[in-house]
Design a protein around this motif. Structure first.
Motif, PDB file in Angstrom:
ATOM      1  N   ASP A 445      48.742  21.504  19.632  1.00 24.98           N
ATOM      2  CA  ASP A 445      49.002  22.916  19.350  1.00 24.98           C
ATOM      3  C   ASP A 445      47.732  23.704  19.054  1.00 24.98           C
ATOM      4  O   ASP A 445      47.673  24.910  19.288  1.00 24.98           O
ATOM      5  CB  ASP A 445      49.977  23.049  18.178  1.00 24.98           C
ATOM      6  N   SER A 446      46.728  23.020  18.556  1.00 21.36           N
ATOM      7  CA  SER A 446      45.499  23.742  18.191  1.00 21.36           C
ATOM      8  C   SER A 446      44.579  23.976  19.402  1.00 21.36           C
ATOM      9  O   SER A 446      43.580  24.678  19.298  1.00 21.36           O
ATOM     10  CB  SER A 446      44.747  22.957  17.119  1.00 21.36           C
ATOM     11  N   LEU A 447      44.911  23.413  20.557  1.00 24.24           N
ATOM     12  CA  LEU A 447      44.033  23.573  21.730  1.00 24.24           C
ATOM     13  C   LEU A 447      44.237  24.936  22.385  1.00 24.24           C
ATOM     14  O   LEU A 447      45.362  25.430  22.459  1.00 24.24           O
ATOM     15  CB  LEU A 447      44.319  22.485  22.764  1.00 24.24           C
ATOM     16  N   THR A 448      43.135  25.513  22.886  1.00 22.98           N
ATOM     17  CA  THR A 448      43.271  26.789  23.601  1.00 22.98           C
ATOM     18  C   THR A 448      43.252  26.533  25.104  1.00 22.98           C
ATOM     19  O   THR A 448      42.554  25.652  25.593  1.00 22.98           O
ATOM     20  CB  THR A 448      42.097  27.757  23.310  1.00 22.98           C
ATOM     21  N   VAL A 449      44.013  27.352  25.798  1.00 23.55           N
ATOM     22  CA  VAL A 449      44.062  27.273  27.254  1.00 23.55           C
ATOM     23  C   VAL A 449      43.130  28.358  27.790  1.00 23.55           C
ATOM     24  O   VAL A 449      43.213  29.511  27.371  1.00 23.55           O
ATOM     25  CB  VAL A 449      45.509  27.491  27.746  1.00 23.55           C
ATOM     26  N   GLU A 450      42.242  27.962  28.704  1.00 17.07           N
ATOM     27  CA  GLU A 450      41.271  28.930  29.245  1.00 17.07           C
ATOM     28  C   GLU A 450      41.832  29.614  30.489  1.00 17.07           C
ATOM     29  O   GLU A 450      42.215  28.942  31.436  1.00 17.07           O
ATOM     30  CB  GLU A 450      39.970  28.208  29.626  1.00 17.07           C
ATOM     31  N   ARG A 451      41.852  30.941  30.460  1.00 15.57           N
ATOM     32  CA  ARG A 451      42.373  31.714  31.599  1.00 15.57           C
ATOM     33  C   ARG A 451      41.308  32.658  32.122  1.00 15.57           C
ATOM     34  O   ARG A 451      40.855  33.540  31.391  1.00 15.57           O
ATOM     35  CB  ARG A 451      43.553  32.572  31.152  1.00 15.57           C
ATOM     36  N   GLY A 452      40.945  32.494  33.385  1.00 16.44           N
ATOM     37  CA  GLY A 452      39.951  33.389  33.981  1.00 16.44           C
ATOM     38  C   GLY A 452      40.602  34.695  34.403  1.00 16.44           C
ATOM     39  O   GLY A 452      41.833  34.806  34.444  1.00 16.44           O
ATOM     40  N   PRO A 453      39.778  35.682  34.752  1.00 10.12           N
ATOM     41  CA  PRO A 453      40.310  37.002  35.124  1.00 10.12           C
ATOM     42  C   PRO A 453      41.109  36.999  36.431  1.00 10.12           C
ATOM     43  O   PRO A 453      41.817  37.956  36.730  1.00 10.12           O
ATOM     44  CB  PRO A 453      39.041  37.856  35.269  1.00 10.12           C
ATOM     45  N   ASN A 454      40.996  35.915  37.206  1.00  8.61           N
ATOM     46  CA  ASN A 454      41.728  35.839  38.479  1.00  8.61           C
ATOM     47  C   ASN A 454      43.202  35.508  38.247  1.00  8.61           C
ATOM     48  O   ASN A 454      44.023  35.654  39.139  1.00  8.61           O
ATOM     49  CB  ASN A 454      41.075  34.753  39.349  1.00  8.61           C
ATOM     50  N   ILE A 455      43.526  35.035  37.060  1.00 10.56           N
ATOM     51  CA  ILE A 455      44.914  34.641  36.799  1.00 10.56           C
ATOM     52  C   ILE A 455      45.707  35.865  36.369  1.00 10.56           C
ATOM     53  O   ILE A 455      45.497  36.423  35.298  1.00 10.56           O
ATOM     54  CB  ILE A 455      44.973  33.504  35.758  1.00 10.56           C
ATOM     55  N   ARG A 456      46.566  36.298  37.256  1.00 10.65           N
ATOM     56  CA  ARG A 456      47.324  37.529  37.014  1.00 10.65           C
ATOM     57  C   ARG A 456      48.789  37.180  36.762  1.00 10.65           C
ATOM     58  O   ARG A 456      49.250  36.117  37.151  1.00 10.65           O
ATOM     59  CB  ARG A 456      47.202  38.442  38.239  1.00 10.65           C
ATOM     60  N   PRO A 457      49.519  38.083  36.113  1.00 12.56           N
ATOM     61  CA  PRO A 457      50.915  37.775  35.800  1.00 12.56           C
ATOM     62  C   PRO A 457      51.748  37.462  37.060  1.00 12.56           C
ATOM     63  O   PRO A 457      51.455  37.983  38.140  1.00 12.56           O
ATOM     64  CB  PRO A 457      51.424  39.049  35.136  1.00 12.56           C
ATOM     65  N   ILE A 458      52.754  36.629  36.890  1.00 12.42           N
ATOM     66  CA  ILE A 458      53.616  36.256  38.022  1.00 12.42           C
ATOM     67  C   ILE A 458      54.694  37.322  38.169  1.00 12.42           C
ATOM     68  O   ILE A 458      55.314  37.708  37.184  1.00 12.42           O
ATOM     69  CB  ILE A 458      54.375  34.938  37.744  1.00 12.42           C
TER      70      ILE A 458
END
Ligand code: MIC
Ligand code: SF4
Length: 646
Positions: A445-458
């Motif tokens: 739960d303490s881990l962060t997920v890395e999201r780049g700017p290319n990942i846009r909402p579905i």
């Protein structure tokens, strides 16, 4: 009860439905896999479901498709997949570790288990007696969350193999022969089950070449029994403990049977632009070629690579030919280096690529203009190579290597009566250092997920309105592939997690104006012919049309995975009651369907009015109760969320 092997595995995993061919069944899924081109979506959807840890026995995420990093996008997606999988209990196969299906066969596949993967060639695992099926990313996300996977109970087509392959004839020629006989529609609604004395003469990777390309028949899956050959392969992979012997019951009955005498087979080639357009290589002999590509999940095993190395050893690739070789996995690559075969490949002039999908998905190595390319791959759809006017032929590694040396189509059986002896190792090199284990659930739960700017909402589907009034935005013909609907390749794949950008390429192979027209018209309806949506499992072929406002597709028939994907995103698949009515509809006609939502809820047929021509056209809805609920909710994500809330 006398069952075929497929029926046995289905019976032991059945969670709902009855096993009458044609009716919907739900299966418990033991393992899942994803690759990077479909994986980002699958994990975004998994996250949207709010489940903390996967509930499968094993889930693995592979990075193998989007490995050409011409900008930040692919690397960002890889980071996202690496961090999201660590958090949620999924193993991560790092870029460089190999092609998902090859690595899964080597390190994880197990006889008698079920596997779904967000890639249409997941049936490769059938080479080990595992029931592998290709699925949309959302279905994989649901299975990771412990949900069942739904399919139509398949017919079982038995393929009896007798005899033994002659020298220089490969497993690829067996599956090309099946494609020649059955066509790209021949396996729709069926599992291909191989049996007979010829089975024991084939190694597991050879069997996997055959089950891999069963996807091109439109089959739900393909299976080999699990026998002493399977045991030896698993032992060589240090995994004998997962071995179980598996065979059909002696009195098992197949819905259809095909017989192939292996000794009578000759080298074959699938000609442009379809895997079932098969001719003997001998008939093409002498035709000039420009390029040869060896690899892909169909033909990249140690056995394939050693076969190629033996043919190339001490020779030079023809000056007019560019030869690429992509080993299937790090295991294959390192072993080729260790035994010296890699030296033979390099010395002959092969251009060695990393162990990934590469040219198969148009990630580099596009042929020259109007070039002739021989590939050991499984798909030769128009433009898939990245060169629209190229001619791609699908062949065995034997034919590919022989032709690379001569510069023309060459039947490898002309090389001699006995093929060079290949010595397969009794133990593979086992080193799983490129497979990362997930975090301890207590710390996850303490881990962060890395999201780049290319990942846009579905884009999320919408519930159908009372009536549907819209335009016919696009009319296409038979055998439209997902490569037509949502092309891939090096320039487009980086946008797999950016649907708005991706939409600029939708259907452009067929009609460059489609995206702009769909937007201008506010979306509408698409009309297609037979086998609409064959090929890949990419759900982008549904997601992107959804984003462009497509509400329904009318076709003469649909390919299995694509039809499931359409429903998953709330797009209604309709078929013509009379296929001849296809001719009565024209692009840009004004269409109207009255009581649309009611029809989805309960009707088996409805009437389409063409307000431009005045025609009324009866259409059919082949939907199960579950599918109706999904469509009414505006797609599977909404449906699953509603269910979880309940
Ligand atoms: C393919 O071979 O077409 C792919 C690329 O592996 C696809 C998946 C995708 O589109 O990402 C598949 O076969 O499902
Ligand atoms: Fe990769 Fe090609 Fe296999 Fe698809 S068919 S998984 S692109 S190697």
């Amino acid at each position: 009860m006398s069952d075929t092997l497929a029926q046995k595995i289905i019976r032991s995993h059945l969670v709902c439905g009855d096993m009458t061919p044609g009716s919907e069944i739900g299966l418990r899924i033991d393992q899942t896999l994803t690759q990077d081109a479909t994986g980002t979506m699958a994990y975004l959807q998994f996250e949207a479901m709010g489940i903390r840890q996967v509930r499968t026995e094993l889930s693995v995420a592979y990075i193998d498709h989007n490995t050409l990093q011409a900008g930040f996008e692919n690397a960002d997606d890889h980071r996202y997949i690496q961090t999201v999988t660590k958090k949620h209990g999924i193993r991560f196969s790092r870029p460089g570790n190999g092609i998902c299906h090859q690595v899964h066969l080597e390190r994880f596949g197990a006889p008698g288990k079920t596997l779904i993967g967000s890639d249409s060639h997941t049936p490769t695992a059938g080479g080990l007696g595992m029931l592998g099926m290709g699925a949309g990313g959302l279905d994989v996300a649901v299975a990771m969350g412990g949900g069942a996977y739904y399919i139509t109970m398949p017919r079982i087509i038995g393929v009896e193999l007798t005899g033994r392959l002659p020298a220089y004839v490969g497993a690829k020629d067996i599956i090309l022969e099946v494609l020649r006989r059955l066509s790209v529609k021949g396996g729709v609604g069926a599992v291909m089950e191989y049996f007979g004395e010829g089975v024991a003469t084939l190694s597991v990777p050879q069997r996997a070449t055959i089950t891999n390309m069963g996807a091109e028949l439109g089959a739900t899956s393909s299976l080999f029994p699990s026998d002493e050959v399977t045991r030896a392969f698993l032992r060589a992979q240090n995994r004998e403990e997962v071995y179980v012997p598996l065979a059909p019951d002696p009195d098992a009955v197949y819905d259809e049977t095909l017989r192939i005498d292996l000794s009578a087979l000759r080298p074959l080639a699938a000609c442009p632009h379809s895997p079932d357009n098969v001719r003997p290589v001998a008939e093409l002999a002498g035709k000039k070629i420009d390029q040869v590509c060896i690899g892909s999940c169909t033909n990249s095993s140690m056995q394939d690579m050693l076969t190629v190395a033996a043919i190339l050893k001490g020779k030079t690739v023809h000056p007019n030919v560019s030869l690429s070789i992509s080993p299937g996995s790090k295991q294959v690559y390192t072993m080729l280096a260790d035994c010296g075969a890699l030296t033979d490949l390099i010395a002959a002039g092969a251009r060695i690529l990393e162990c990934a999908c590469g040219p198969c998905i148009g990630m580099g190595f596009s042929p020259n203009s109007a070039g002739v390319s021989l590939r050991t791959f499984n798909r030769n759809f128009e433009a898939r190579s990245g060169t629209k006017d190229a001619s791609v032929y699908l062949v065995s590694p034997e034919t590919a290597a022989a032709s690379a040396l001569s510069g023309v189509f060459t039947d490898p059986t002309t090389l001699g009566k006995t093929a060079p002896a290949i010595e397969m190792p009794s133990h593979f090199l086992i080193c799983d250092n490129m497979i990362e284990m997930p975090a301890d659930p207590a710390q996850a739960d303490s881990l962060t997920v890395e999201r780049g700017p290319n990942i846009r909402p579905i884009p999320v589907g919408v519930a159908p309105g009372k009536d549907l009034a819209c335009k016919l935005v696009l009319k296409v013909g038979d055998n439209i592939t997902t490569d037509h609907i949502m092309p891939a390749g090096a320039k487009i794949l980086p946008f797999r997690s950016n649907v708005p950008k991706l939409s600029e390429f939708c259907f452009t192979v067929c009609d460059p104006e489609f995206p702009a027209r769909a937007k201008a018209l506010g979306g509408g309806l698409i009309v297609g012919g037979q086998n609409y949506g064959q090929g890949s499992s990419r759900e982008h072929a549904a997601l992107v049309p959804l984003y462009l406002g497509i509400r329904a597709v009318i076709a003469k028939s649909f390919a299995r995975i694509h039809m499931a994907n359409l429903i998953n995103f709330g797009i209604l698949p309709l078929t013509f009651a009379d296929p001849a009515d296809y001719d009565r509809l024209n692009q840009t006609d004004d269409l109207f369907i009255g009581d649309y939502a009611d029809a989805i809820a309960s009707a088996d047929s409805l009437t389409l009015q063409d307000r431009t021509t005045g025609a009324t056209i009866p259409l059919l809805l082949h939907l199960t109760e579950r599918q109706r609920h999904i469509l009414l909710a505006g797609g599977l994500l909404n449906y699953t969320r509603n269910q979880n809330n309940r």
